[in-house]
Scaffold this active site. Structure first.
Site, PDB file in Angstrom:
ATOM      1  N   ASN A 113      -9.958  31.427 -46.902  1.00 19.68           N
ATOM      2  CA  ASN A 113      -9.298  32.025 -45.739  1.00 19.68           C
ATOM      3  C   ASN A 113      -9.612  31.132 -44.537  1.00 19.68           C
ATOM      4  O   ASN A 113     -10.718  31.166 -44.012  1.00 19.68           O
ATOM      5  CB  ASN A 113      -9.836  33.450 -45.525  1.00 19.68           C
ATOM      6  CG  ASN A 113      -9.295  34.097 -44.265  1.00 19.68           C
ATOM      7  OD1 ASN A 113      -8.390  33.557 -43.620  1.00 19.68           O
ATOM      8  ND2 ASN A 113      -9.842  35.243 -43.903  1.00 19.68           N
TER       9      ASN A 113
ATOM     10  N   LYS B 114      -8.515  31.345 -41.661  1.00 18.95           N
ATOM     11  CA  LYS B 114      -8.446  32.096 -40.396  1.00 18.95           C
ATOM     12  C   LYS B 114      -7.616  31.290 -39.384  1.00 18.95           C
ATOM     13  O   LYS B 114      -6.657  30.629 -39.790  1.00 18.95           O
ATOM     14  CB  LYS B 114      -9.856  32.422 -39.895  1.00 18.95           C
ATOM     15  CG  LYS B 114     -10.670  33.144 -40.988  1.00 18.95           C
ATOM     16  CD  LYS B 114     -11.962  33.732 -40.503  1.00 18.95           C
ATOM     17  CE  LYS B 114     -12.663  34.415 -41.678  1.00 18.95           C
ATOM     18  NZ  LYS B 114     -13.896  35.091 -41.291  1.00 18.95           N
TER      19      LYS B 114
ATOM     20  N   HIS C 298      -8.084  42.548 -43.710  1.00 18.91           N
ATOM     21  CA  HIS C 298      -9.314  41.817 -43.367  1.00 18.91           C
ATOM     22  C   HIS C 298      -9.993  42.521 -42.188  1.00 18.91           C
ATOM     23  O   HIS C 298      -9.322  43.033 -41.293  1.00 18.91           O
ATOM     24  CB  HIS C 298      -8.981  40.370 -43.009  1.00 18.91           C
ATOM     25  CG  HIS C 298     -10.200  39.510 -42.919  1.00 18.91           C
ATOM     26  ND1 HIS C 298     -11.019  39.521 -41.810  1.00 18.91           N
ATOM     27  CD2 HIS C 298     -10.773  38.664 -43.798  1.00 18.91           C
ATOM     28  CE1 HIS C 298     -12.040  38.697 -42.024  1.00 18.91           C
ATOM     29  NE2 HIS C 298     -11.912  38.167 -43.226  1.00 18.91           N
TER      30      HIS C 298
ATOM     31  N   GLU D  86     -11.311  41.434 -39.638  1.00 15.87           N
ATOM     32  CA  GLU D  86     -10.924  40.926 -38.307  1.00 15.87           C
ATOM     33  C   GLU D  86      -9.603  41.529 -37.866  1.00 15.87           C
ATOM     34  O   GLU D  86      -9.378  41.748 -36.672  1.00 15.87           O
ATOM     35  CB  GLU D  86     -10.879  39.386 -38.354  1.00 15.87           C
ATOM     36  CG  GLU D  86     -12.299  38.815 -38.373  1.00 15.87           C
ATOM     37  CD  GLU D  86     -12.463  37.512 -39.110  1.00 15.87           C
ATOM     38  OE1 GLU D  86     -11.463  36.808 -39.347  1.00 15.87           O
ATOM     39  OE2 GLU D  86     -13.618  37.191 -39.461  1.00 15.87           O
TER      40      GLU D  86
ATOM     41  N   GLU E 279     -16.220  42.477 -48.292  1.00 13.83           N
ATOM     42  CA  GLU E 279     -16.780  41.613 -47.262  1.00 13.83           C
ATOM     43  C   GLU E 279     -17.556  42.473 -46.266  1.00 13.83           C
ATOM     44  O   GLU E 279     -16.951  43.058 -45.352  1.00 13.83           O
ATOM     45  CB  GLU E 279     -15.665  40.873 -46.514  1.00 13.83           C
ATOM     46  CG  GLU E 279     -14.822  39.978 -47.388  1.00 13.83           C
ATOM     47  CD  GLU E 279     -14.120  38.900 -46.569  1.00 13.83           C
ATOM     48  OE1 GLU E 279     -14.312  37.724 -46.889  1.00 13.83           O
ATOM     49  OE2 GLU E 279     -13.413  39.231 -45.603  1.00 13.83           O
TER      50      GLU E 279
ATOM     51  N   GLY F 265     -19.454  35.083 -41.226  1.00 13.38           N
ATOM     52  CA  GLY F 265     -19.695  34.062 -40.209  1.00 13.38           C
ATOM     53  C   GLY F 265     -21.095  34.093 -39.624  1.00 13.38           C
ATOM     54  O   GLY F 265     -21.361  33.465 -38.598  1.00 13.38           O
TER      55      GLY F 265
ATOM     56  N   SER G 212     -20.156  34.579 -45.611  1.00 10.17           N
ATOM     57  CA  SER G 212     -21.110  33.461 -45.616  1.00 10.17           C
ATOM     58  C   SER G 212     -21.354  32.880 -47.009  1.00 10.17           C
ATOM     59  O   SER G 212     -22.466  32.462 -47.323  1.00 10.17           O
ATOM     60  CB  SER G 212     -22.431  33.875 -44.965  1.00 10.17           C
ATOM     61  OG  SER G 212     -22.217  34.251 -43.609  1.00 10.17           O
TER      62      SER G 212
ATOM     63  N   GLY H  91     -14.613  31.953 -45.904  1.00 12.18           N
ATOM     64  CA  GLY H  91     -14.104  31.611 -44.581  1.00 12.18           C
ATOM     65  C   GLY H  91     -14.499  30.201 -44.202  1.00 12.18           C
ATOM     66  O   GLY H  91     -13.912  29.220 -44.649  1.00 12.18           O
TER      67      GLY H  91
HETATM   68  P1  13P Z   1     -17.262  33.350 -43.702  1.00 13.48           P
HETATM   69  O1  13P Z   1     -17.272  32.738 -45.088  1.00 13.48           O
HETATM   70  O2  13P Z   1     -16.998  32.351 -42.613  1.00 13.48           O
HETATM   71  O3  13P Z   1     -18.457  34.209 -43.468  1.00 13.48           O
HETATM   72  O4  13P Z   1     -15.977  34.335 -43.648  1.00 13.48           O
HETATM   73  C1  13P Z   1     -15.797  35.251 -44.665  1.00 13.48           C
HETATM   74  C2  13P Z   1     -14.454  35.855 -44.503  1.00 13.48           C
HETATM   75  O5  13P Z   1     -14.227  36.629 -43.590  1.00 13.48           O
HETATM   76  C3  13P Z   1     -13.413  35.460 -45.456  1.00 13.48           C
HETATM   77  O6  13P Z   1     -12.292  36.281 -45.346  1.00 13.48           O
END
Ligand code: 13P
Length: 245
Positions: A8, A10, A96, A98, A166, A172, A204, A225
């Protein structure tokens, strides 16, 4: 049920970085001697045609990061699942954390998006996970149960969808859930769903912790991510998938 590693991106990347990342992955996939997991790249929408052209003819698939619940109409700035399918996507991430946080998406909204994805012939990657505060008050199981019940379309077969667990506090941050917690939440998700659905872990996941995470019972792959923006790190995660499952 094979492993799936989804990147992803983002809101990151440019045309140039998308071409080099996607074509670099294709080169590694073509040269790989091992049995590869499924690999999906979910770039920002405007980069999808670039990525789809770079991965054309390879085993790598593309996915959107979101879709609208409706098929078409007056929804400025949104993208329909059917358009994602039309341009060559096979997957779409829905719900997601976010998007749940930034755009107020409810479980019902996420379910409507997942239904639209299924109708368009896409595999929705339906995301769930608790926040730090919810976890601190011991609410992880209740939150994930509510999200699974509310976000997954009724009557869907296990093979038609992918779930991603997640924990919001792990995204992150460099923090990951313990192996025991991951195993127990993945088992809970299958129990609430009522079948052997594919469940990815996200939060992460990096090249240096992927082997440990992917070996946890009940983990079907990873939703990655930050590390998906780095060719070497992402490929280490792909290579960390246990064989023969
Ligand atoms: P990170 O791997 O940057 O922690 O993000 C995970 C994520 O939200 C994937 O959708």
């Amino acid at each position: 049920m094979g492993y799936l590693i989804a990147g992803n991106w983002k809101m990151n990347g440019s045309r140039g970085s998308a071409i080099s990342l996607a074509s670099g992955l294709v080169a590694r996939a073509n040269a790989a001697q091992m049995q590869l997991p499924g690999i999906v790249l979910c770039p920002p929408g405007p980069l999808l045609p670039t990525v789809i052209s770079a991965i054309s003819g390879s085993a790598i698939a593309a996915g959107g990061q979101d879709c609208h619940a409706k098929d078409k109409g007056a929804h400025t700035g949104d993208t329909s699942a059917s358009l994602l399918a039309d341009i060559g996507c096979r997957y779409v991430i829905v719900g997601h954390s976010e998007r749940r946080a930034d755009h107020g998406e409810t479980d019902a909204a996420v379910r409507a998006k997942a239904e639209a994805a299924l109708k368009a012939g896409l595999i929705p990657i339906i995301c769930v996970g608790e926040t730090d505060a919810e976890r601190d008050r011991g609410g992880t199981d209740a939150v994930v149960t509510r999200q699974i019940k509310g976000s997954i379309p009724a009557g869907v077969t296990a093979g038609a969808i992918v779930v991603a667990y997640e924990p919001v506090w792990a995204i992150g941050t460099g923090r990951t859930a313990t192996s025991g917690d991951i195993a127990s939440v993945h088992a809970l998700i299958r129990k609430v769903f009522g079948g052997e659905v594919s469940v990815l872990y996200g939060g992460s996941v990096k090249g240096n912790n992927a082997a440990e995470i992917l070996a946890i019972p009940g983990v079907s792959g990873a939703l990655v991510g930050g590390a998906s923006l780095d060719l070497d790190d992402f490929w280490r995660i792909v290579e960390a998938c246990p064989h023969g499952k």
